[in-house]
Design a protein around this motif. Sequence first.
Motif: not given
Length: 412
Positions: A253-260, A402-412
């Motif tokens: 898996a990979r962290i594709d995006g984040w927001g903070h 405090t606000i944190a958001s992530f998108v987790v996707g499959r690795g490539e």
Amino acid sequence: MPDPVYILGGAQTDFARNWHREGLGIDAMMAESLMEGLEATSLEARDIQSVHVTNFTAELFCNQGQLGGMVASLHPDLSGVPTSRHEAACASGSMGILAAGAEIEAGRYDLVCVLGVEYMRNVPGRRAAEYLGAAAWAGREWTDAQYVWPAAFADLITAYSEKYGYVNYHHLGEIARINYANGKRNRFAQTRNWQFSDQSFTEDDEANPVIEGRVRRNDCGQVTDGAAVIFLASEARAHDYAKTRGLKLSDLARIDGWGHRTAPMLLSEKLQESRNSRFVLPQVHQAIRECFDRAGIADAYQLDAIETHDCFAMTEYAAIDCFGITEPGEAWKAVEEGVIAADGRLPVNPSGGLIGLGHPVGATGVRMMLDGYRQVTGRADECQVADARRVGLLNIGGSTTTIASFVVGRGE
């Protein structure tokens, strides 16, 4: 753009356990999750180059600080490894993830551990609520409330009702019912063996008593003992890890995006900011949008599932429109139409969330990331969403301070 950050896996404790009753301390909880995480990923302690410990209130519940130093005592090979501790109330885990990811992106380290932990079931419930109230502004918010956080999110129900029209309790009860039902399928869930009646998710004062305002007992996330660990890696380290184990990057898996983002401390200040916004919680929406932009996705329906903060049913209700699942003020539609159900168009909290699975505060953000990893790699067992490739996460601390958001996707 920085190199991507991969998730090699991890582990969590059984959130139904009461470690105090077992005669075990916070150190035992940390050690068990770490060692099980190493075993699950076929890593060795000597592989870890940096550790981020995430925790909210060990000083209050355990009279214990310096948790980073405690890590160095968990295994001989961890002596000398740099550690740090992160606190942002219920978003503590995500702060550790952001810091660990930044270390990898900066090229400081190739493999970093994030270990979240909270030990809270060693004191009576009223005292636990008092300790957890430390994430509000002492002496300035909810000073007359018996339970600070139910009072806070009762105020959020009022704010939604004033902006969009009356929030029907039926929809809040249904959110809670879904999350408890999802938790029954999760072998780690604190509530997996709990039983409910048909009245448990209604405005029945006996089956579902009022806690504060319009918040009722079964709307509430749990006071939970628990720990969770994940291991993050650079692309080069992930490639080597996969190759030596006969895997492909797409098996990871990979962290594709984040927001903070950090909003003003007082809920009243947040609501003042939102007066001219379409959203009651515009900072939450903005953190999610920034995460989506980094991940290169247009909207929530490009996700296959969401793990969101549901410290109360109202928190998830608010998250529905912040994610853009519905227009602002129309979260009830996603509930009534079954969108967020386990078999819906966009399942929310297939793990059970904080209500069904449990909420060990400092570990929750780490647990969310672990569940994102499990979903996209097909390791979520009975909680698996079919063919999940992308999962959204939302973790908040305080009254969405405090606000944190992530998108987790499959690795490539």
